[in-house]
Design an enzyme around this catalytic site. Structure first.
Site, short mmCIF file in Angstrom:
data_model
loop_
_atom_site.label_atom_id
_atom_site.label_comp_id
_atom_site.label_asym_id
_atom_site.label_seq_id
_atom_site.Cartn_x
_atom_site.Cartn_y
_atom_site.Cartn_z
N ARG A 1 0.77 -1.18 0.09
CA ARG A 1 0.01 0.03 0.04
C ARG A 1 0.78 1.11 0.01
O ARG A 1 1.93 1.13 0.54
CB ARG A 1 -0.98 0.08 1.30
N TYR B 1 -1.49 -3.56 -7.03
CA TYR B 1 -1.27 -4.30 -5.61
C TYR B 1 -2.58 -4.15 -4.75
O TYR B 1 -3.33 -3.30 -4.79
CB TYR B 1 -0.26 -3.43 -4.73
N GLY C 1 -3.91 -3.78 -1.83
CA GLY C 1 -4.71 -2.81 -1.07
C GLY C 1 -5.05 -1.65 -1.60
O GLY C 1 -5.91 -0.67 -1.37
N LYS D 1 -9.69 -2.40 1.58
CA LYS D 1 -9.25 -1.26 2.54
C LYS D 1 -10.12 0.11 1.98
O LYS D 1 -10.54 0.73 2.74
CB LYS D 1 -7.63 -0.90 2.33
N HIS E 1 -10.91 -2.32 11.56
CA HIS E 1 -9.80 -3.05 10.95
C HIS E 1 -9.29 -4.18 12.00
O HIS E 1 -8.45 -4.17 12.90
CB HIS E 1 -8.49 -2.14 10.70
N SER F 1 -1.47 -3.58 10.50
CA SER F 1 -0.84 -4.63 9.51
C SER F 1 0.44 -5.62 9.97
O SER F 1 1.05 -5.01 10.45
CB SER F 1 -0.72 -4.14 8.14
N CYS G 1 0.84 -7.84 12.01
CA CYS G 1 0.85 -8.45 13.58
C CYS G 1 0.13 -9.63 13.88
O CYS G 1 0.04 -9.95 14.93
CB CYS G 1 0.35 -7.11 14.42
N ASP H 1 -9.51 -9.62 9.09
CA ASP H 1 -8.95 -8.34 8.65
C ASP H 1 -9.84 -7.29 8.93
O ASP H 1 -9.47 -6.02 9.39
CB ASP H 1 -8.60 -8.19 7.26
N ARG I 1 1.80 -12.24 -0.57
CA ARG I 1 0.36 -12.48 -0.34
C ARG I 1 -0.11 -13.90 -0.87
O ARG I 1 0.22 -14.12 -2.00
CB ARG I 1 -0.54 -11.41 -0.67
N ARG J 1 2.48 -4.04 18.35
CA ARG J 1 3.57 -4.86 18.53
C ARG J 1 4.63 -3.84 19.38
O ARG J 1 4.94 -2.66 18.79
CB ARG J 1 4.29 -4.98 17.27
C1 OXD Z 1 -3.03 -4.68 5.71
C2 OXD Z 1 -3.69 -5.67 5.01
O1 OXD Z 1 -2.23 -4.10 5.14
O2 OXD Z 1 -4.55 -6.32 5.47
O3 OXD Z 1 -3.56 -4.14 6.75
O4 OXD Z 1 -3.27 -5.77 3.83
MN MN Z 2 -5.29 -5.45 7.23
#
Ligand code: OXD
Ligand code: MN
Length: 581
Positions: A70, A198, A200, A207, A227, A249, A251, A278, A367, A398
């Protein structure tokens, strides 16, 4: 084919003329359509085959090396007034953004096919779901949207009967980072994305719609677009409870959403059910509880680090009907990524012979896309029209230090402060430096479609409507010792922490009150069956000096959002600060 909805036909005609598309294809979401698109992409090199014996119906996509994450610095929220987008977003005036995007889209589909992708975010017949149409020139986007959303004929019929939809326009353009923009027009319920393929940035249902536009729409309609993963935990007595959890993201949301209980828990009868990994839409119900749906229908998960140990359910669902993006391959053409196992890959994510000197074999943000129905822990409630009732909301980050393993907020308003002050070290899911601590309120920093202070005020307002609000918790699986090692074993063992959370929801343990929130007594976290006893004293410590500094930082951070910051949040912060004085 066209639609029965004049407004949709007119928009498609107008975009087709402006982009000078050679052909218009209305997607019906059928298997036959999907097969044709895949064959076409195998011919053009947009997709590559993988080992058909080990991974039937799986394909590999290699994106342009400049287009692998992203792009937050190129993502804009274009509200009429700059203030409404807030300091948390890049802003551009709608007129300026439209002029810029009209220039980029002009003639960009010449010689190409324009795909019309009707989709529904959420169960197709749920009143909590919302629909959109993405126009794209990327067949890769179409096949991914088919996995990630309810895409095609049924969605089109719902759109025709509702008469409205979120408009998304996407073109991969020249994939030139200098001509790449992801624009959101929340007041128009529309999205325009140019120059990236890409996920996202290009799968606009995810998103762009389900978070940025939906968060704005949710405020006007009285719900929350978050999220968050949604997971169901069934205890040995057969009682099922649902938790929604927000993490920045990369984590471990996907791992937590499809966690396999540790052996002793499995034997005792614990089960974990996946509703989503997500995104979560939370609606107050008539009974004063909060109900959640997963607007997505698939996973777009981070591959590296996914293994039999970290996420056996993910591995089980990835051996067929999946699309891999930017992973490496073994010499027998199986997908491979760092952390999977100790085989040596043959080719890296760019298709070069693997050479460790070039960096990791799989891109760190590589991914997989796969239907949620392939997940062994798929919940039979995932298609529920009413959503699942949420007992606990969990905010996680984190953090190498400071944040304890788990802590419960005093009440909803304190929980909003805990979520609003969330902080985490950055990861590879977005371009930019990795490992820097940044505040990421509710894990929504890159995704909230309006001013954060207004968003927190909206959270507080939703809380007022709930007579049976979920309890709110904060967790941190990532605390490190002096040698830099993780103190808590993480992964499936996180169920031990979720168990404490559920016991708190059932009033079965009392924990201990600390100035920052309620923490477990050391013996309230079940450690039976762990090979080594973690340093619980450190995991559950509250260091006053560190916390005083943290609270001062939080005050500075909230100050960045100016006078719009809701008074109850400031009052909560003041209350905690006095606890330390
Ligand atoms: C992110 C995803 O970047 O879920 O949060 O792809
Ligand atoms: Mn995400």
């Amino acid at each position: 084919m066209t639609s029965k909805l004049a407004a949709l036909n007119e928009w498609v005609d107008q975009v087709a003329a402006h982009t000078r598309a050679a052909r218009v294809h209305w997607c019906d979401g059928s298997d036959a359509e999907n097969r044709r698109l895949i064959e076409q992409m195998l011919e053009t090199g947009d997709l590559h085959t993988l080992n058909d014996e080990t991974h039937p119906n799986c394909f590999l996509h290699r994106s342009d090396p400049s287009d692998v994450a992203r792009v937050e610095h190129l993502t804009f929220v274009c509200t009429e007034r700059e203030d409404d987008a807030g300091p948390n977003n890049n802003w551009m005036a709608p007129a300026e953004a439209h002029a810029l995007m009209n220039g980029l889209f002009s003639g960009c589909m010449a010689g190409r096919t324009l795909y019309v992708v009707p989709y529904c975010m959420g169960p197709i017949d749920s009143p909590l779901s919302r629909c959109g149409v993405e126009i794209t020139d990327s067949p890769y986007v179409v096949v991914n949207m088919r996995l990630m959303t309810r895409m095609g004929q049924a969605a089109l019929e719902r759109i025709e009967s509702e008469g409205h939809f979120v408009k998304g326009l996407h073109s991969t353009g020249e994939l030139d980072p200098d001509r790449r923009y992801i624009m959101h027009f929340p007041e128009e319920l529309s999205i325009q994305s140019y120059g990236s393929g890409y996920g996202g940035n290009a799968l606009l249902g995810k998103k762009c719609h389900a978070l940025r536009i939906a968060s704005y729409q949710a405020r006007t309609e009285g719900w929350l677009a978050e999220h968050m993963l949604i997971v169901g935990i069934e205890s040995p007595d057969g009682e099922g409870r649902y938790i929604a959890a927000a993490f920045p993201s990369a984590c471990g949301k996907t791992n937590l959403a499809m966690l396999v209980p540790p052996q002793a828990y499995r034997e005792a009868g614990w089960k974990v059910w996946t509703v989503g990994d997500d995104i979560c839409w939370l609606h107050p119900g008539e009974d004063g509880r909060l109900y959640a749906i997963n607007p997505e229908a698939g996973f777009f998960g981070v591959a590296p680090g996914t293994s039999k140990k970290t996420n056996p359910n993910a591995l089980a669902m990835l051996d067929r009907d999946a699309i891999f993006t930017n992973v490496a391959v073994t010499d027998d053409n199986q997908p491979w990524w760092e952390g999977l196992d100790d085989r040596i890959p043959a080719r890296d994510w760019q298709g070069r012979d693997f050479d460790p000197k070039n960096g990791p074999a799989a891109h760190p943000n590589s991914r997989f896309t796969v239907s949620i129905k392939r997940c062994p822990s798929y919940s039979d409630q995932a298609e529920s029209q009413t959503g699942v009732p949420i007992d606990a909301i969990v905010f996680g980050g984190r953090r190498a230090g400071l944040a304890p393993l788990v802590m419960e907020a005093h009440d909803w308003n304190h929980g909003v402060l805990v979520g609003g002050a969330m902080a985490s070290e950055t990861t590879a899911a977005a371009t930019g430096q990795v490992g820097v601590v940044r505040r990421d309120p509710m894990a929504m920093k890159p995704f909230c479609g309006y001013h954060f202070a207004d968003y927190w005020a909206h959270w507080l307002k939703v809380g007022e409507k709930l007579t049976q609000p979920p309890k709110i918790f904060q967790v941190n699986w990532f605390r490190r010792d002096d040698q830099g090692g993780f103190i808590w074993p993480g992964f499936s063992e996180n169920l031990r922490v979720l168990e404490w959370i559920l016991k708190r929801c059932r009033g079965e343990v009392s924990g201990r009150e600390t100035p920052v929130g309620r923490l477990p007594e050391q013996d309230e976290i079940n450690l039976d069956g762990l090979a080594e006893r973690p340093d619980m004293a450190t995991l559950l410590a509250v260091d006053p000096a560190e916390w005083r500094q943290e609270l001062a930082d939080i005050e500075t951070f909230l100050g960045e959002f100016g006078t719009r910051v809701p008074e109850p949040m400031k009052a909560e912060l003041a209350r905690i600060r006095t606890n330390f004085s």
